[in-house]
Design an enzyme around this catalytic site. Structure first.
Site, PDB file in Angstrom:
ATOM      1  N   LEU A  75       0.802  -1.222   0.000  1.00  0.00           N
ATOM      2  CA  LEU A  75       0.000   0.000   0.000  1.00  0.00           C
ATOM      3  C   LEU A  75       0.834   1.271   0.000  1.00  0.00           C
ATOM      4  O   LEU A  75       0.366   2.312  -0.468  1.00  0.00           O
ATOM      5  CB  LEU A  75      -0.958  -0.008   1.190  1.00  0.00           C
ATOM      6  CG  LEU A  75      -1.984  -1.152   1.190  1.00  0.00           C
ATOM      7  CD1 LEU A  75      -2.865  -1.075   2.415  1.00  0.00           C
ATOM      8  CD2 LEU A  75      -2.828  -1.140  -0.084  1.00  0.00           C
ATOM      9  N   HIS A  76       2.087   1.207   0.500  1.00  0.00           N
ATOM     10  CA  HIS A  76       2.897   2.436   0.477  1.00  0.00           C
ATOM     11  C   HIS A  76       3.307   2.818  -0.941  1.00  0.00           C
ATOM     12  O   HIS A  76       3.802   3.924  -1.164  1.00  0.00           O
ATOM     13  CB  HIS A  76       4.112   2.320   1.405  1.00  0.00           C
ATOM     14  CG  HIS A  76       5.178   1.377   0.941  1.00  0.00           C
ATOM     15  ND1 HIS A  76       6.439   1.347   1.497  1.00  0.00           N
ATOM     16  CD2 HIS A  76       5.196   0.409  -0.016  1.00  0.00           C
ATOM     17  CE1 HIS A  76       7.170   0.431   0.923  1.00  0.00           C
ATOM     18  NE2 HIS A  76       6.440  -0.152   0.001  1.00  0.00           N
ATOM     19  N   ASN A  77       3.084   1.918  -1.885  1.00  0.00           N
ATOM     20  CA  ASN A  77       3.374   2.232  -3.286  1.00  0.00           C
ATOM     21  C   ASN A  77       2.275   3.060  -3.951  1.00  0.00           C
ATOM     22  O   ASN A  77       2.457   3.506  -5.089  1.00  0.00           O
ATOM     23  CB  ASN A  77       3.530   0.937  -4.094  1.00  0.00           C
ATOM     24  CG  ASN A  77       4.716   0.113  -3.666  1.00  0.00           C
ATOM     25  OD1 ASN A  77       5.792   0.644  -3.443  1.00  0.00           O
ATOM     26  ND2 ASN A  77       4.529  -1.193  -3.531  1.00  0.00           N
TER      27      ASN A  77
ATOM     28  N   GLU B  18       3.523  -2.922   7.132  1.00  0.00           N
ATOM     29  CA  GLU B  18       4.042  -1.644   6.636  1.00  0.00           C
ATOM     30  C   GLU B  18       4.682  -0.904   7.805  1.00  0.00           C
ATOM     31  O   GLU B  18       4.537  -1.303   8.970  1.00  0.00           O
ATOM     32  CB  GLU B  18       2.910  -0.776   6.074  1.00  0.00           C
ATOM     33  CG  GLU B  18       2.179  -1.325   4.864  1.00  0.00           C
ATOM     34  CD  GLU B  18       2.745  -0.828   3.546  1.00  0.00           C
ATOM     35  OE1 GLU B  18       3.790  -0.135   3.558  1.00  0.00           O
ATOM     36  OE2 GLU B  18       2.133  -1.128   2.504  1.00  0.00           O
TER      37      GLU B  18
ATOM     38  N   ARG C 158       3.393   6.743  -0.598  1.00  0.00           N
ATOM     39  CA  ARG C 158       3.617   7.416   0.675  1.00  0.00           C
ATOM     40  C   ARG C 158       3.740   6.399   1.808  1.00  0.00           C
ATOM     41  O   ARG C 158       3.111   5.340   1.776  1.00  0.00           O
ATOM     42  CB  ARG C 158       2.472   8.381   0.989  1.00  0.00           C
ATOM     43  CG  ARG C 158       1.127   7.715   1.190  1.00  0.00           C
ATOM     44  CD  ARG C 158      -0.001   8.733   1.299  1.00  0.00           C
ATOM     45  NE  ARG C 158       0.276   9.698   2.346  1.00  0.00           N
ATOM     46  CZ  ARG C 158      -0.040  10.999   2.253  1.00  0.00           C
ATOM     47  NH1 ARG C 158      -0.645  11.457   1.155  1.00  0.00           N
ATOM     48  NH2 ARG C 158       0.222  11.822   3.237  1.00  0.00           N
TER      49      ARG C 158
END
Length: 373
Positions: A278-280, A307, A334
């Protein structure tokens, strides 16, 4: 009397003479002659680009590899690296000054304990973060466009190299391999901790969404013989995962399905994992992925999001904030604080049930469940 070459020619201006150019350690406040304070010196060290670039050049030239191979003299190092001997001496002089290299005898060098990590073959090598021939070392150079990323709120990797980050990873097998190898190197420790410390009692099936080469799923299955698993990934990493599962003797318990997490997931499961996915992505895309995962959860199931989750907004951790800006510049992604994760889960119709203690590199396991209707 003056000499002809001391007189500026008609229409020309003599450039100013630099009688005593100052280093950053000698800078003074404009209009004063006082020595700089600690604050100014600290700021200049933080803003120094020479040291980060010197490390990248050293990694690219494989300087420490040559030193470890027994080549220690300047002349031989210049010949092996194809560099200008005096310019190389000046580069190495700075590496000695910052204690990455040592100079036991004049113009003969050796790596320090820190410098050893610039060797490509070192078990804790950091070359993948620094060498521009590696995907992340290459991507870091896009940070010269950080101002454009801050203005636009989007990625700037394509501005530097002509195509987006993920397109480069997919199109160039050499760069792609350096990326996946670096990620696997750091994440292996985290995945070992997840397999050992998370409570897997009663779990029947794990659906690993966007699990790359299958490192997390293979680690869990190896530790828990009663669990079966399915990996959903794009065709390239899916093929590598099949080979990895076969090599580990897990093919009978691990299925691989080529697909995208932006589409409905192919199977339901009592546990779904999302590790460093998800940080991508932007919040909007991350919500889409979470909703698809939520739709595939069996009644009473859990979604494990692995994460970073910074929980100290009053004093952010520098590793977290630098990683966050990297994600912005590379791909428009983020890192997220705990509060941001909670809001993201709420928007996707889920809730954070628990958060693990910090794992290696500051990672955590956020356990998400469906929100009550």
């Amino acid at each position: 009397m003056t000499r002809d070459h001391d007189v500026p020619r008609q229409g020309t201006r003599r450039p100013p003479r630099l009688e005593n150019p100052l280093s950053t350690d000698e800078l003074t406040t404009p209009g004063t002659t006082a020595e700089p304070g600690q604050e100014a010196a600290a700021l200049m060290r933080l803003g120094d680009l020479v040291t980060p670039m010197s490390l990248r050049v050293a990694a690219s030239l494989r300087l420490v590899d040559h030193l470890r191979d027994g080549v220690h003299d300047l002349e031989s190092l210049a010949r092996l690296t194809g560099t200008h001997q005096d310019a190389l001496r000046r580069l190495i002089r700075h590496l000695v000054a910052i204690e990455v290299l040592a100079e036991p005898t004049p113009e003969h060098y050796a790596p320090t304990a820190v410098g050893e990590l610039l060797a490509h073959g070192h078990p804790a090598s950091q070359v993948g973060w620094l060498d521009p021939a590696h995907m992340i070392g290459r991507a870091d150079l896009a940070l010269v466009h950080l101002a454009a990323a801050v203005r636009s709120g989007g990625a700037v990797y394509e501005r530097q190299y002509g195509r987006p980050f993920w397109d480069e990873v997919s199109a160039d097998p050499v760069l792609g391999a350096t990326f996946y190898d670096l990620m696997a190197h750091g994440q292996k420790v985290i995945f070992d901790e997840v397999a050992r410390r998370h409570d897997w009692a009663g779990v029947r099936h794990v659906l690993d969404v966007g699990g790359a080469d299958g490192d997390l799923l293979s680690t869990v299955l190896a530790a828990r013989a009663e669990i079966r698993g399915t990996l959903v990934e794009l065709p390239g990493p899916a093929a590598r995962a099949r080979a990895k599962f076969a090599d580990a003797g897990l093919s009978g318990r691990a299925e691989v399905v080529a697909g995208s997490f932006f589409d409905p997931l192919p199977v339901s499961s009592d546990v779904i994992t999302l590790s460093f996915v998800l940080h991508n992505w932007s919040d909007e895309d991350a919500v889409r992925i979470l909703r698809n995962c939520g739709a595939a959860l069996e009644q009473g199931g859990t979604l494990l999001v692995i994460e970073r989750a910074d929980d100290s907004p009053a004093k952010p951790e520098p590793g977290f904030t630098s990683g966050d800006l990297r994600m912005l510049a590379y791909i428009g992604g983020r890192e997220r604080t705990y509060d941001e994760w909670r809001e993201l889960a709420r928007t996707a119709g889920m809730a954070i049930d628990s958060v693990s203690p910090a794992l290696a590199y500051g990672a955590r396991v956020l356990t998400l469940v469906g929100s009550p209707a």
